[in-house]
Design a protein around this motif. Structure first.
Motif, PDB file in Angstrom:
ATOM      1  N   PRO A   1      40.747  31.654  14.552  1.00  0.00           N
ATOM      2  CA  PRO A   1      39.813  32.488  14.009  1.00  0.00           C
ATOM      3  C   PRO A   1      38.848  32.431  15.067  1.00  0.00           C
ATOM      4  N   GLY A   2      38.871  33.672  15.073  1.00  0.00           N
ATOM      5  CA  GLY A   2      36.646  33.285  15.873  1.00  0.00           C
ATOM      6  C   GLY A   2      36.897  33.231  17.449  1.00  0.00           C
ATOM      7  N   SER A   3      38.437  32.944  17.792  1.00  0.00           N
ATOM      8  CA  SER A   3      38.812  33.010  18.984  1.00  0.00           C
ATOM      9  C   SER A   3      39.133  33.730  19.648  1.00  0.00           C
ATOM     10  N   TYR A   4      40.042  33.686  21.292  1.00  0.00           N
ATOM     11  CA  TYR A   4      39.334  34.749  22.304  1.00  0.00           C
ATOM     12  C   TYR A   4      41.782  34.241  22.264  1.00  0.00           C
ATOM     13  N   CYS A   5      41.825  35.371  22.917  1.00  0.00           N
ATOM     14  CA  CYS A   5      43.519  35.561  23.958  1.00  0.00           C
ATOM     15  C   CYS A   5      43.197  36.298  24.573  1.00  0.00           C
ATOM     16  N   VAL A   6      43.301  36.008  25.876  1.00  0.00           N
ATOM     17  CA  VAL A   6      42.009  36.979  27.258  1.00  0.00           C
ATOM     18  C   VAL A   6      43.497  37.381  27.631  1.00  0.00           C
ATOM     19  N   VAL A   7      44.233  38.357  27.647  1.00  0.00           N
ATOM     20  CA  VAL A   7      45.494  38.790  28.704  1.00  0.00           C
ATOM     21  C   VAL A   7      44.905  39.349  30.112  1.00  0.00           C
ATOM     22  N   TRP A   8      44.628  38.348  30.964  1.00  0.00           N
ATOM     23  CA  TRP A   8      44.183  38.787  32.609  1.00  0.00           C
ATOM     24  C   TRP A   8      44.822  40.034  33.318  1.00  0.00           C
ATOM     25  N   ASP A   9      44.728  41.224  33.948  1.00  0.00           N
ATOM     26  CA  ASP A   9      45.108  41.779  34.467  1.00  0.00           C
ATOM     27  C   ASP A   9      45.649  43.603  33.939  1.00  0.00           C
ATOM     28  N   SER A  10      45.223  43.066  32.652  1.00  0.00           N
ATOM     29  CA  SER A  10      45.424  44.521  31.879  1.00  0.00           C
ATOM     30  C   SER A  10      45.408  45.955  32.790  1.00  0.00           C
ATOM     31  N   GLY A  11      44.317  45.625  33.432  1.00  0.00           N
ATOM     32  CA  GLY A  11      44.072  46.650  34.261  1.00  0.00           C
ATOM     33  C   GLY A  11      44.559  47.739  34.858  1.00  0.00           C
ATOM     34  N   VAL A  12      45.787  46.882  35.649  1.00  0.00           N
ATOM     35  CA  VAL A  12      47.209  47.628  36.295  1.00  0.00           C
ATOM     36  C   VAL A  12      47.557  49.055  35.238  1.00  0.00           C
ATOM     37  N   GLU A  13      47.341  48.831  34.329  1.00  0.00           N
ATOM     38  CA  GLU A  13      47.537  50.126  33.447  1.00  0.00           C
ATOM     39  C   GLU A  13      47.249  51.312  34.095  1.00  0.00           C
ATOM     40  N   ASP A  14      45.754  51.034  34.114  1.00  0.00           N
ATOM     41  CA  ASP A  14      44.409  52.043  34.847  1.00  0.00           C
ATOM     42  C   ASP A  14      44.803  52.161  36.135  1.00  0.00           C
ATOM     43  N   LEU A  15      45.762  51.968  36.699  1.00  0.00           N
ATOM     44  CA  LEU A  15      45.824  52.435  38.056  1.00  0.00           C
ATOM     45  C   LEU A  15      46.505  53.763  38.988  1.00  0.00           C
ATOM     46  N   PRO A  16      46.456  53.576  39.575  1.00  0.00           N
ATOM     47  CA  PRO A  16      47.491  54.971  39.918  1.00  0.00           C
ATOM     48  C   PRO A  16      48.538  54.691  40.327  1.00  0.00           C
ATOM     49  N   GLU A  17      49.348  55.729  39.432  1.00  0.00           N
ATOM     50  CA  GLU A  17      50.808  55.448  39.880  1.00  0.00           C
ATOM     51  C   GLU A  17      51.397  55.101  41.648  1.00  0.00           C
ATOM     52  N   GLY A  18      52.430  53.854  41.135  1.00  0.00           N
ATOM     53  CA  GLY A  18      52.981  54.008  42.551  1.00  0.00           C
ATOM     54  C   GLY A  18      52.045  53.198  43.380  1.00  0.00           C
ATOM     55  N   PHE A  19      50.510  52.674  43.085  1.00  0.00           N
ATOM     56  CA  PHE A  19      49.780  51.887  43.530  1.00  0.00           C
ATOM     57  C   PHE A  19      49.753  50.195  43.941  1.00  0.00           C
ATOM     58  N   VAL A  20      50.624  49.656  42.716  1.00  0.00           N
ATOM     59  CA  VAL A  20      51.233  48.179  43.421  1.00  0.00           C
ATOM     60  C   VAL A  20      52.262  48.385  43.267  1.00  0.00           C
ATOM     61  N   THR A  21      52.671  47.860  45.191  1.00  0.00           N
ATOM     62  CA  THR A  21      53.566  47.937  45.818  1.00  0.00           C
ATOM     63  C   THR A  21      54.226  46.556  46.401  1.00  0.00           C
ATOM     64  N   ASP A  22      53.752  45.567  46.375  1.00  0.00           N
ATOM     65  CA  ASP A  22      54.336  43.896  46.045  1.00  0.00           C
ATOM     66  C   ASP A  22      54.412  42.822  44.939  1.00  0.00           C
ATOM     67  N   ARG A  23      54.304  43.447  44.190  1.00  0.00           N
ATOM     68  CA  ARG A  23      54.465  42.964  42.849  1.00  0.00           C
ATOM     69  C   ARG A  23      55.768  43.422  41.898  1.00  0.00           C
ATOM     70  N   PRO A  24      56.759  43.030  41.195  1.00  0.00           N
ATOM     71  CA  PRO A  24      57.643  43.241  40.202  1.00  0.00           C
ATOM     72  C   PRO A  24      56.841  43.681  38.515  1.00  0.00           C
ATOM     73  N   TRP A  25      55.480  43.974  39.284  1.00  0.00           N
ATOM     74  CA  TRP A  25      54.891  44.935  37.832  1.00  0.00           C
ATOM     75  C   TRP A  25      53.814  45.995  38.673  1.00  0.00           C
ATOM     76  N   GLY A  26      53.540  47.204  37.778  1.00  0.00           N
ATOM     77  CA  GLY A  26      53.222  47.735  37.027  1.00  0.00           C
ATOM     78  C   GLY A  26      53.301  48.706  36.982  1.00  0.00           C
ATOM     79  N   LYS A  27      52.285  50.392  37.315  1.00  0.00           N
ATOM     80  CA  LYS A  27      52.026  50.743  35.831  1.00  0.00           C
ATOM     81  C   LYS A  27      53.358  50.947  35.186  1.00  0.00           C
ATOM     82  N   GLY A  28      53.566  51.087  33.386  1.00  0.00           N
ATOM     83  CA  GLY A  28      54.372  51.095  32.763  1.00  0.00           C
ATOM     84  C   GLY A  28      54.518  49.849  32.459  1.00  0.00           C
ATOM     85  N   ASP A  29      54.847  48.666  33.578  1.00  0.00           N
ATOM     86  CA  ASP A  29      55.453  47.541  33.047  1.00  0.00           C
ATOM     87  C   ASP A  29      53.856  46.701  33.593  1.00  0.00           C
ATOM     88  N   ASN A  30      53.994  46.252  32.161  1.00  0.00           N
ATOM     89  CA  ASN A  30      52.287  45.275  32.868  1.00  0.00           C
ATOM     90  C   ASN A  30      51.711  44.653  31.933  1.00  0.00           C
TER      91      ASN A  30
END
Length: 270
Positions: free
Chosen positions: A191-220
């Motif tokens: 309680p009072g501590s944090y869980c930081v989920v890094w690179d959640s900003g992938v969802e904010d990138l344009p469609e198709g921006f991530v091309t070399d990873r198995p994650w991307g918009k809608g799956d991140n």
């Protein structure tokens, strides 16, 4: 009002106004997108090890660890080890300050605090560099998938010995993997501590921006964290300490630093 209180009030107002400034946020989104094109986050080290974080997120980690004062930091994803070194150095600073306040000798190797890192593939040269680092006495590493049953069991066993736990998730960024990590490890957060989920900003990138990873918009990570928050809210989960498991997104951190790889990713257990 004291000068300190007045300054804190002005800072709070600054952060509020930043959070409300949609134009500034738009500029930030453009900056983050372009920085990814240049692999900007790879440019920095912490105490000699590549950290692969934008400096503003590093500053956020420093503030969170100082505020929460965890006994254990769990990190999934090790890479070159810079994040482990950062967390360990902050825990060592907590030890130092506590020793100064109490007027007691500081024996670094006797610290009760630890950083536990998990990675499916700890490269030999990275392991060697981490183990040779002055902060190595505060770090333990486990090799294996962060969602494998034996690794999850090992992490839970170690976490049981600590009173205040913080969590950073930064391994495989697919929705399925991050959701499984949250299911396994988020209940360990104090309680009072944090869980930081890094690179959640992938969802904010344009469609198709991530091309070399198995994650991307809608799956991140962001889609996973929202799914997790919805799930535990609907089920009324319990945490490892027996208390109610509830997290809220700390938007104040984002508004403070403005530039982050992890929009909506700073989860505070309340």
């Amino acid at each position: 009002m004291t000068p300190e209180e007045d300054f804190a009030r002005r800072v709070t107002d600054n952060i509020r106004r930043l959070g409300e400034d949609t134009d500034f946020r738009g500029l930030t989104n453009v900056w983050v997108r372009e920085s990814i094109r240049h692999s900007y986050a790879q440019n920095f080290t912490w105490m000699g090890r590549p950290i692969i974080q934008v400096p503003q997120d590093v500053y956020a980690i420093q503030e969170l660890i100082w505020r929460v004062k965890p006994d254990l930091v769990i990190e999934t994803g090790i890479a070159h080890g810079g994040s482990l070194i950062l967390s360990a150095s902050m825990l060592a600073m907590l030890d130092y300050c506590e020793a100064v306040e109490k007027g007691t000798p500081l024996v670094p190797t006797e610290s009760r605090r630890r950083v536990l890192g998990v990675d499916i593939d700890i490269r030999a040269h990275n392991r060697a560099a981490i183990e040779a680092h002055p902060m190595a006495h505060m770090i333990e590493m486990l090799q294996g998938s962060s969602i494998a049953p034996d690794i999850v069991a090992a992490v839970k066993q170690r976490a049981a010995d600590f009173g205040r736990v913080m969590l950073f998730l930064d391994s495989n960024h697919t929705h399925e993997h991050v959701l499984a990590e949250l299911e396994a490890y988020a209940p360990l957060v104090s309680p009072g501590s944090y869980c930081v989920v890094w690179d959640s900003g992938v969802e904010d990138l344009p469609e198709g921006f991530v091309t070399d990873r198995p994650w991307g918009k809608g799956d991140n990570p962001k889609t996973a964290l929202f799914a997790y928050l919805d799930r535990i809210a609907g089920e009324g989960r319990k945490a490892a300490d027996g208390g109610n498991l509830k997290f809220e997104i700390d938007k104040q951190i984002e508004s403070k630093i403005m530039i982050t790889a992890s929009t909506d990713g700073f989860l505070k257990r309340v």
